[in-house]
Design a protein around this motif. Structure first.
Motif, PDB file in Angstrom:
ATOM      1  N   GLN A   1       0.939  -1.284   0.032  1.00 50.63           N
ATOM      2  CA  GLN A   1       0.112  -0.202   0.251  1.00 50.63           C
ATOM      3  C   GLN A   1       0.672   1.703  -0.003  1.00 50.63           C
ATOM      4  OE1 GLN A   1      -2.618  -0.926   3.409  1.00 50.63           O
ATOM      5  NE2 GLN A   1      -4.246  -1.593   1.694  1.00 50.63           N
ATOM      6  N   ASP A   2       2.584   1.437  -0.346  1.00 51.67           N
ATOM      7  CA  ASP A   2       3.390   1.959   0.225  1.00 51.67           C
ATOM      8  C   ASP A   2       2.961   2.998  -1.736  1.00 51.67           C
ATOM      9  OD1 ASP A   2       5.022   4.393   0.248  1.00 51.67           O
ATOM     10  OD2 ASP A   2       6.175   2.848   0.758  1.00 51.67           O
ATOM     11  N   PRO A   3       2.917   4.251  -1.455  1.00 52.23           N
ATOM     12  CA  PRO A   3       2.615   4.874  -3.184  1.00 52.23           C
ATOM     13  C   PRO A   3       4.365   5.037  -3.346  1.00 52.23           C
ATOM     14  CG  PRO A   3       1.600   5.951  -1.878  1.00 52.23           C
ATOM     15  CD  PRO A   3       1.693   4.979  -0.983  1.00 52.23           C
ATOM     16  N   THR A   4       4.878   4.652  -2.572  1.00 51.32           N
ATOM     17  CA  THR A   4       6.357   5.634  -3.664  1.00 51.32           C
ATOM     18  C   THR A   4       7.041   4.008  -3.880  1.00 51.32           C
ATOM     19  OG1 THR A   4       7.392   5.300  -0.816  1.00 51.32           O
ATOM     20  CG2 THR A   4       5.807   6.951  -1.711  1.00 51.32           C
ATOM     21  N   HIS A   5       6.562   2.926  -3.161  1.00 52.08           N
ATOM     22  CA  HIS A   5       6.717   1.956  -3.736  1.00 52.08           C
ATOM     23  C   HIS A   5       6.780   0.567  -4.914  1.00 52.08           C
ATOM     24  CE1 HIS A   5       9.585  -1.178  -1.969  1.00 52.08           C
ATOM     25  NE2 HIS A   5       9.151  -1.243  -0.261  1.00 52.08           N
ATOM     26  N   GLN A   6       8.011   0.787  -5.705  1.00 50.17           N
ATOM     27  CA  GLN A   6       7.277   0.223  -6.775  1.00 50.17           C
ATOM     28  C   GLN A   6       7.681  -0.906  -7.373  1.00 50.17           C
ATOM     29  OE1 GLN A   6       5.953   1.360 -10.249  1.00 50.17           O
ATOM     30  NE2 GLN A   6       6.211  -1.118 -10.335  1.00 50.17           N
ATOM     31  N   LEU A   7       6.630  -1.988  -6.478  1.00 55.68           N
ATOM     32  CA  LEU A   7       6.996  -3.501  -6.660  1.00 55.68           C
ATOM     33  C   LEU A   7       5.651  -3.805  -7.464  1.00 55.68           C
ATOM     34  CD1 LEU A   7       7.571  -4.430  -2.518  1.00 55.68           C
ATOM     35  CD2 LEU A   7       9.314  -4.285  -4.342  1.00 55.68           C
ATOM     36  N   ASP A   8       6.009  -4.621  -8.227  1.00 57.98           N
ATOM     37  CA  ASP A   8       5.682  -6.046  -9.048  1.00 57.98           C
ATOM     38  C   ASP A   8       5.060  -7.153  -8.225  1.00 57.98           C
ATOM     39  OD1 ASP A   8       5.273  -4.045 -11.310  1.00 57.98           O
ATOM     40  OD2 ASP A   8       7.533  -4.656 -11.245  1.00 57.98           O
ATOM     41  N   GLY A   9       5.349  -7.983  -7.567  1.00 61.36           N
ATOM     42  CA  GLY A   9       4.870  -8.911  -6.898  1.00 61.36           C
ATOM     43  C   GLY A   9       5.932  -9.333  -6.097  1.00 61.36           C
ATOM     44  N   PHE A  10       5.655 -10.305  -5.163  1.00 62.34           N
ATOM     45  CA  PHE A  10       6.018 -11.242  -3.727  1.00 62.34           C
ATOM     46  C   PHE A  10       6.813 -12.479  -4.146  1.00 62.34           C
ATOM     47  CE2 PHE A  10       3.969  -7.476  -2.464  1.00 62.34           C
ATOM     48  CZ  PHE A  10       4.306  -6.981  -1.331  1.00 62.34           C
ATOM     49  N   LEU A  11       7.391 -12.643  -4.354  1.00 60.91           N
ATOM     50  CA  LEU A  11       8.092 -13.894  -3.940  1.00 60.91           C
ATOM     51  C   LEU A  11       7.826 -15.015  -2.593  1.00 60.91           C
ATOM     52  CD1 LEU A  11       9.161 -16.870  -5.440  1.00 60.91           C
ATOM     53  CD2 LEU A  11      11.479 -15.723  -4.794  1.00 60.91           C
ATOM     54  N   LEU A  12       6.704 -15.544  -2.668  1.00 64.29           N
ATOM     55  CA  LEU A  12       6.344 -16.016  -0.508  1.00 64.29           C
ATOM     56  C   LEU A  12       7.350 -16.746   0.003  1.00 64.29           C
ATOM     57  CD1 LEU A  12       2.852 -15.678  -1.370  1.00 64.29           C
ATOM     58  CD2 LEU A  12       4.507 -13.513  -0.358  1.00 64.29           C
ATOM     59  N   PRO A  13       7.724 -16.713   1.022  1.00 62.62           N
ATOM     60  CA  PRO A  13       8.617 -17.341   1.273  1.00 62.62           C
ATOM     61  C   PRO A  13       7.851 -19.643   1.548  1.00 62.62           C
ATOM     62  CG  PRO A  13       7.987 -16.224   2.969  1.00 62.62           C
ATOM     63  CD  PRO A  13       7.471 -15.801   2.101  1.00 62.62           C
ATOM     64  N   GLY A  14       8.817 -19.799   1.455  1.00 62.02           N
ATOM     65  CA  GLY A  14       8.567 -21.732   1.033  1.00 62.02           C
ATOM     66  C   GLY A  14       8.184 -22.173   2.680  1.00 62.02           C
ATOM     67  N   HIS A  15       9.341 -21.459   3.427  1.00 63.22           N
ATOM     68  CA  HIS A  15       9.310 -22.291   4.485  1.00 63.22           C
ATOM     69  C   HIS A  15       8.223 -22.014   5.995  1.00 63.22           C
ATOM     70  CE1 HIS A  15      13.065 -24.497   3.833  1.00 63.22           C
ATOM     71  NE2 HIS A  15      13.882 -23.099   3.827  1.00 63.22           N
ATOM     72  N   VAL A  16       7.666 -20.384   5.433  1.00 63.36           N
ATOM     73  CA  VAL A  16       6.947 -19.984   6.127  1.00 63.36           C
ATOM     74  C   VAL A  16       5.409 -20.461   5.781  1.00 63.36           C
ATOM     75  CG1 VAL A  16       5.606 -17.775   6.344  1.00 63.36           C
ATOM     76  CG2 VAL A  16       8.055 -17.817   6.703  1.00 63.36           C
ATOM     77  N   SER A  17       5.026 -20.776   4.034  1.00 64.98           N
ATOM     78  CA  SER A  17       3.764 -21.283   3.631  1.00 64.98           C
ATOM     79  C   SER A  17       3.931 -22.493   3.763  1.00 64.98           C
ATOM     80  CB  SER A  17       4.074 -21.027   1.931  1.00 64.98           C
ATOM     81  OG  SER A  17       4.545 -19.718   1.655  1.00 64.98           O
ATOM     82  N   VAL A  18       4.775 -23.763   4.273  1.00 64.70           N
ATOM     83  CA  VAL A  18       4.791 -24.921   4.562  1.00 64.70           C
ATOM     84  C   VAL A  18       3.916 -24.985   6.148  1.00 64.70           C
ATOM     85  CG1 VAL A  18       6.010 -26.780   5.953  1.00 64.70           C
ATOM     86  CG2 VAL A  18       6.716 -25.919   3.787  1.00 64.70           C
ATOM     87  N   ILE A  19       4.200 -24.519   7.017  1.00 63.87           N
ATOM     88  CA  ILE A  19       3.575 -24.089   8.315  1.00 63.87           C
ATOM     89  C   ILE A  19       1.586 -23.057   8.107  1.00 63.87           C
ATOM     90  CG2 ILE A  19       2.878 -22.849  10.290  1.00 63.87           C
ATOM     91  CD1 ILE A  19       4.911 -24.973  10.274  1.00 63.87           C
ATOM     92  N   ILE A  20       1.976 -22.113   7.621  1.00 66.42           N
ATOM     93  CA  ILE A  20       0.334 -21.321   7.077  1.00 66.42           C
ATOM     94  C   ILE A  20      -0.341 -21.741   5.614  1.00 66.42           C
ATOM     95  CG2 ILE A  20       1.557 -19.099   8.304  1.00 66.42           C
ATOM     96  CD1 ILE A  20       1.278 -18.117   5.819  1.00 66.42           C
ATOM     97  N   GLY A  21       0.316 -22.514   4.842  1.00 68.08           N
ATOM     98  CA  GLY A  21      -0.309 -23.163   3.639  1.00 68.08           C
ATOM     99  C   GLY A  21      -0.682 -22.210   2.818  1.00 68.08           C
ATOM    100  N   ARG A  22      -0.635 -22.647   1.708  1.00 72.21           N
ATOM    101  CA  ARG A  22      -0.856 -21.071   0.912  1.00 72.21           C
ATOM    102  C   ARG A  22      -2.335 -20.333   1.120  1.00 72.21           C
ATOM    103  NH1 ARG A  22      -4.059 -19.906  -3.908  1.00 72.21           N
ATOM    104  NH2 ARG A  22      -5.699 -20.641  -2.917  1.00 72.21           N
ATOM    105  N   LYS A  23      -3.462 -20.418   1.698  1.00 73.05           N
ATOM    106  CA  LYS A  23      -4.509 -19.439   1.951  1.00 73.05           C
ATOM    107  C   LYS A  23      -3.752 -18.953   3.114  1.00 73.05           C
ATOM    108  CE  LYS A  23      -8.089 -21.783   4.624  1.00 73.05           C
ATOM    109  NZ  LYS A  23      -9.205 -23.000   5.128  1.00 73.05           N
TER     110      LYS A  23
END
Ligand code: SF4
Length: 367
Positions: free
Chosen positions: A186-208
């Motif tokens: 939500q930071d308008p000064t930050h030009q980011l086109d997307g996120f590569l999300l962490p695999g290890h954290v996702s093992v716990i929290i799931g895609r959901k």
């Protein structure tokens, strides 16, 4: 594909042939390079170590995010931990990577040299053992980490409870990853086109667990750590950019399930509750941390072991607060590789082996 295949050079080369032209085309259309954030410190290391960062360099700028737990731990938390170490009746147990993280006036390494009882452990259950062997002392385990590390700490509390170890406490500076991405999106000064999300954290929290990103319609891909994981994740992120309605793509399905590890999630809920906590560089983020809940207050170091905490002050000249938000690279810090090196780290991003400054020091200097 199985295990080693994710490192196969021939497969990687043929995927490059197919995927890099798609990145090039997107770059041409945008009139600039793509800009993706890798949230996880392990991804930062993997991109550099495997050379994939270089393969992508003509098309993509990779920006590091708030994925190194030591780096996002706020200075005031460090001061609190050091204050525990100063208590004469207390043994502080910690993972080794916390030892040289600077507080406002000291670090754990210096405190140990000055006589404080600071012990490096490899698992929180070892800290419970230390407590059992030292009944006259209070033992505080420093709980730093994301969703991945918290289950083992929760288990240590269960162990202490089961074995009636009453002098074991945890200082919980744990953080939840998804809430830290919202302010970046939500930071308008930050030009980011997307996120590569962490695999290890996702093992716990799931895609959901990344629903928040989906609701913000942000391109996001969960990825593994091998060269082919990295390349295909960046390719998939580029494809997501073209869609009107984005969903979080699971490109690490050999490890990550839709619902994650529900047992681990239950364990966290039993012992911790979500709270708004302070992150280095971000300030207080709503619902972004874990504190011990009411039922487990007797294991909470903060409630049970009072200390005099000094007034926190920042680290002069260190840009870690901007680096963890991806607003600055280590090259933008005047101290990088001069006054600040892995042997003599000034800020946490150089202390941790997963910190962006330490990774850039090791792999990206002089390129
Ligand atoms: Fe901080 Fe050192 Fe990184 Fe500069 S190079 S931002 S002082 S850790």
């Amino acid at each position: 594909m199985m295990g080693m295949a994710y490192r196969d050079k021939d497969i990687f080369a043929s995927l490059c042939q197919k995927m890099l032209p798609v990145l090039e085309e997107k770059k041409q259309r945008l009139g600039r390079k793509l800009r993706f954030m890798e949230v996880c410190g392990t991804h930062t290391v993997s991109f550099s170590k495997t050379g994939v960062r270089e393969v992508l360099a003509d098309y993509v700028d990779l920006v590091s995010g708030p994925g190194c737990p030591v780096c996002v731990t706020d200075q005031s938390d460090m001061d609190q931990m050091i204050a525990f170490a100063k208590r004469s009746d207390t043994i502080v147990a910690t993972f080794g990577d916390m030892m040289k993280v600077p507080g406002s006036y000291s670090n754990l390494y210096k405190e140990k040299a000055d006589g404080a009882e600071v012990r490096i452990v490899y698992s929180p259950s070892q800290a419970v053992e230390i407590a059992r062997q030292n009944p006259q002392k209070q033992v505080v385990f420093l709980g730093v980490g994301f969703e991945t590390t918290v289950p083992s700490i929760a288990l240590s509390i269960r162990k202490a409870e089961r074995e009636k170890v009453r002098n074991y406490f945890v200082y919980s500076a744990h953080k939840l990853t998804p809430p830290a991405l919202q302010p970046l999106i939500q930071d308008p000064t930050h030009q980011l086109d997307g996120f590569l999300l962490p695999g290890h954290v996702s093992v716990i929290i799931g895609r959901k667990g990344w629903n928040l990103l989906e609701s913000l319609n942000e391109p996001a891909v969960i990825g593994g750590f091998e060269p082919i994981d990295l390349l295909t994740s960046i390719y998939l992120l580029t494809l997501e950019m073209n869609k009107e309605r984005r969903s979080v793509v699971n490109n690490y399905s050999r490890m990550v399930r839709e619902n994650g590890n529900e047992k681990a999630q239950e364990l966290l809920k039993e012992i911790f509750e979500v709270d708004s906590v302070k992150w280095r560089g971000f300030g207080i983020l709503p619902n972004s941390g874990l504190r011990m809940n009411a039922a487990y207050q007797s294991y909470d170091a903060l409630t049970n072991l009072p200390v005099d905490r000094p007034v926190t002050k920042g680290i002069k000249g260190c840009r870690c607060g901007e680096i963890v938000k991806g607003k600055e690279t280590p090259f933008g810090c005047p101290l990088f590789a001069k006054a600040c090196t892995p042997e003599n780290p000034i800020g946490p991003c150089m202390v941790s082996s997963e910190g962006t400054c330490s990774t850039y020091y090791q792999f990206e200097r002089g390129k």
